[in-house]
Design a protein around this motif. Structure first.
Motif, PDB file in Angstrom:
ATOM      1  N   ARG A  21       0.851  -1.273   0.162  1.00 56.91           N
ATOM      2  CA  ARG A  21       0.057  -0.029  -0.158  1.00 56.91           C
ATOM      3  C   ARG A  21       1.000   1.139   0.025  1.00 56.91           C
ATOM      4  O   ARG A  21       0.447   2.207  -0.701  1.00 56.91           O
ATOM      5  N   THR A  22       1.931   1.256   0.658  1.00 53.61           N
ATOM      6  CA  THR A  22       2.996   2.383   0.840  1.00 53.61           C
ATOM      7  C   THR A  22       3.348   2.764  -0.637  1.00 53.61           C
ATOM      8  O   THR A  22       3.511   3.810  -1.145  1.00 53.61           O
ATOM      9  N   ALA A  25       0.948   4.141  -2.684  1.00 52.32           N
ATOM     10  CA  ALA A  25       0.661   5.821  -2.171  1.00 52.32           C
ATOM     11  C   ALA A  25       1.784   6.368  -2.933  1.00 52.32           C
ATOM     12  O   ALA A  25       1.263   7.771  -3.152  1.00 52.32           O
TER      13      ALA A  25
END
Length: 59
Positions: A21-22, A25
């Protein structure tokens, strides 16, 4: 203010879901793709978390 040039150099397959997810993002979706982001505390923190997956250069 300076910018950071961030390149995804290792696949997120098998990575911890939080790291996946990072990376997304940060705006990275495919291997060897590069994004230019502002050099601030938030960006630095995200890069530090996934430093084993990305390559960072000053832009």
């Amino acid at each position: 203010m300076a910018n950071l040039k961030i390149t995804l150099v290792k696949s997120t397959i098998g990575a911890v879901p939080k790291h996946k997810r990072t990376v997304e993002a940060l705006g990275l979706k495919k291997l060897n793709k590069t994004v230019v982001l502002p050099d601030n505390a938030a960006t630095r923190g995200m890069v530090k978390q996934v430093q084993h997956l990305v390559k960072v250069e000053e832009a």
